[in-house]
Design a protein around this motif. Structure first.
Motif, mmCIF file in Angstrom:
data_model
loop_
_atom_site.group_PDB
_atom_site.id
_atom_site.type_symbol
_atom_site.label_atom_id
_atom_site.label_comp_id
_atom_site.label_asym_id
_atom_site.label_seq_id
_atom_site.Cartn_x
_atom_site.Cartn_y
_atom_site.Cartn_z
ATOM 1 N N VAL A 70 -3.720 -0.754 -11.357
ATOM 2 C CA VAL A 70 -2.661 -0.503 -10.229
ATOM 3 C C VAL A 70 -2.184 0.734 -10.316
ATOM 4 O O VAL A 70 -1.344 0.781 -10.940
ATOM 5 C CB VAL A 70 -2.282 -1.713 -9.431
ATOM 6 N N GLN A 71 -2.779 1.659 -9.599
ATOM 7 C CA GLN A 71 -2.084 3.308 -9.876
ATOM 8 C C GLN A 71 -0.995 3.344 -8.986
ATOM 9 O O GLN A 71 -0.092 4.171 -9.135
ATOM 10 C CB GLN A 71 -3.380 4.116 -9.551
ATOM 11 N N ASP A 72 -1.254 2.996 -7.688
ATOM 12 C CA ASP A 72 -0.453 3.366 -6.705
ATOM 13 C C ASP A 72 -0.351 2.252 -5.515
ATOM 14 O O ASP A 72 -1.401 1.531 -5.309
ATOM 15 C CB ASP A 72 -0.455 4.845 -5.930
ATOM 16 N N ALA A 73 0.717 2.382 -4.842
ATOM 17 C CA ALA A 73 0.646 1.581 -3.342
ATOM 18 C C ALA A 73 1.412 2.138 -2.202
ATOM 19 O O ALA A 73 2.583 2.795 -2.683
ATOM 20 C CB ALA A 73 1.039 0.053 -4.053
ATOM 21 N N PHE A 74 1.249 1.704 -1.240
ATOM 22 C CA PHE A 74 1.922 2.325 0.028
ATOM 23 C C PHE A 74 1.798 1.432 1.116
ATOM 24 O O PHE A 74 0.983 0.413 1.310
ATOM 25 C CB PHE A 74 0.958 3.449 0.311
ATOM 26 N N ASN A 75 3.016 1.551 1.947
ATOM 27 C CA ASN A 75 3.367 0.631 3.025
ATOM 28 C C ASN A 75 3.454 1.432 4.160
ATOM 29 O O ASN A 75 3.734 2.847 4.170
ATOM 30 C CB ASN A 75 4.153 -0.506 2.805
ATOM 31 N N SER A 76 3.944 1.127 5.322
ATOM 32 C CA SER A 76 4.525 1.558 6.450
ATOM 33 C C SER A 76 5.792 2.455 6.217
ATOM 34 O O SER A 76 6.009 3.241 7.296
ATOM 35 C CB SER A 76 4.542 0.957 7.788
ATOM 36 N N LYS A 77 6.626 2.314 5.283
ATOM 37 C CA LYS A 77 7.753 3.283 4.955
ATOM 38 C C LYS A 77 7.403 4.482 4.108
ATOM 39 O O LYS A 77 8.370 5.179 3.613
ATOM 40 C CB LYS A 77 8.728 2.394 4.368
ATOM 41 N N SER A 78 6.187 4.356 3.508
ATOM 42 C CA SER A 78 5.768 5.582 2.544
ATOM 43 C C SER A 78 5.710 7.040 3.181
ATOM 44 O O SER A 78 5.509 7.116 4.732
ATOM 45 C CB SER A 78 4.313 5.352 2.099
#
Length: 338
Positions: free
Chosen positions: A187-195
């Motif tokens: 898992v290199q990175d993760a994003f959500n609606s607040k990114s």
């Protein structure tokens, strides 16, 4: 029914607004956010299975490529696999915790338990997967195995058919309906609606261009328009310059964005208001977007001013609030690219 993004290519070569139907913009269907290979994207006939019981094993050994980011070699499964979802954190990361509906950027390898046949891996392509952990977008085994894990982790898990490709299997990948699958995921990175964008602020000194806010708290940035005539040519300027990979003309990007009209400043589209990121190929959007983002770096916030000739021209999407021959102004945060 929620409104879809305005950015998709219509058959006639224009960007369109789908006012009805299922909103796919948050599920990765607005673009090519899934892997170019057949897995681990969800099967077309997927239906909701009950949540699995998560157990710690058995799982085959990783015999080579044991460091995070290295292509692993995984042994053949020994004996019968678990009928539950077996999950093990091989390397524990220290980044933020993954949750349902997050977008994940990860390298992975998948193979069949019984044969150790590798049916897919992103390491050889040298391009990580960018996909949303959402039902119907990715096989359920991924959703349940990765939820609660942290960025920077290597996770190994086995997926029975119930939470994989079901009884139909995946013929394109050589997966039978009885196959249990083994995955190793970095898992290199993760994003959500607040990114938001991440980088250095760039001075905005041109009084004839809009000024875009530089907040990175996940809230929509302000766009202050000048009282001057709209530029006749495309404008694409960094507001925040990231230090990630350079976006290519055929890249798929994950973005936050806000769009307003040059005349009057009316907002006509925003991922912030939908509370959903959007992922799409630059080959599927209006020319102004494709040209404006090509060459920019991941992590950047970009001001794009699109003249009618590179936007909607004299045929704007119905019910969008956009008049013919409108100049469009966007703030775009490039969160990831593949």
């Amino acid at each position: 029914m929620r409104r879809r993004s305005l950015l998709l290519f219509a058959p006639a070569g224009l960007v369109t607004l789908a006012a009805c139907g299922n909103d796919k913009s948050g599920s990765g269907s607005d673009g090519d956010s899934a892997s170019q290979s057949p897995s681990p994207s969800a099967p077309a006939t997927s239906s909701a299975a009950p949540p699995p019981k998560i157990v710690s094993g058995p799982l085959p050994a990783i015999t080579a490529g044991t460091k995070f980011g290295e292509k692993p070699t995984v042994a053949k499964g020994g004996g019968a696999p678990s009928k539950d979802l077996a999950v093990k954190t091989v390397i524990a990361g220290g980044g933020r915790t993954l949750a349902e509906n997050d977008y994940v950027q990860a390298h992975y390898l998948g193979q069949v338990w019984d044969t150790a046949k590798v049916f897919d891996n992103s390491y050889d392509r040298k391009t990580p997967l960018l996909i949303q952990l959402a039902q119907g977008t990715i096989i359920d085994g991924w959703r349940y195995a990765l939820a609660g894990k942290k960025v920077g982790s290597r996770v190994e898990f086995s997926v029975p058919p119930t939470w994989g490709y079901g009884a139909q299997g995946n013929a394109q990948a050589g997966i039978k309906g009885t196959d249990t699958l083994v995955f190793v995921v970095d898992v290199q990175d993760a994003f959500n609606s607040k990114s938001s964008a991440k980088g250095r602020d760039v001075p905005q000194n041109d009084a004839n261009l809009p000024k875009v806010g530089t907040n990175t708290d996940g809230a929509a940035p302000s766009i202050d328009l000048p009282k001057t005539a709209a530029p006749k040519k495309l404008v694409a300027e960094n507001v925040i310059e990231g230090d990630g990979p350079v976006v290519k003309a055929d890249s798929t990007v994950l973005v936050q964005y806000k769009g307003v009209l040059w005349d009057g400043g009316k907002e006509f589209d925003s991922t912030y208001k939908r509370n959903q990121l959007t992922s799409f190929s630059l080959q599927q959007v209006v020319k102004g977007w494709a040209q404006g983002l090509t060459g920019k770096k991941v992590g950047s916030r970009v001001l794009i001013v699109i003249p009618p000739s590179l936007g909607y021209g004299d045929n704007p999407p119905p019910d969008s609030g956009i008049k013919k021959d409108s100049t469009l102004v966007f703030s775009v945060d490039i969160l990831a690219a593949m």
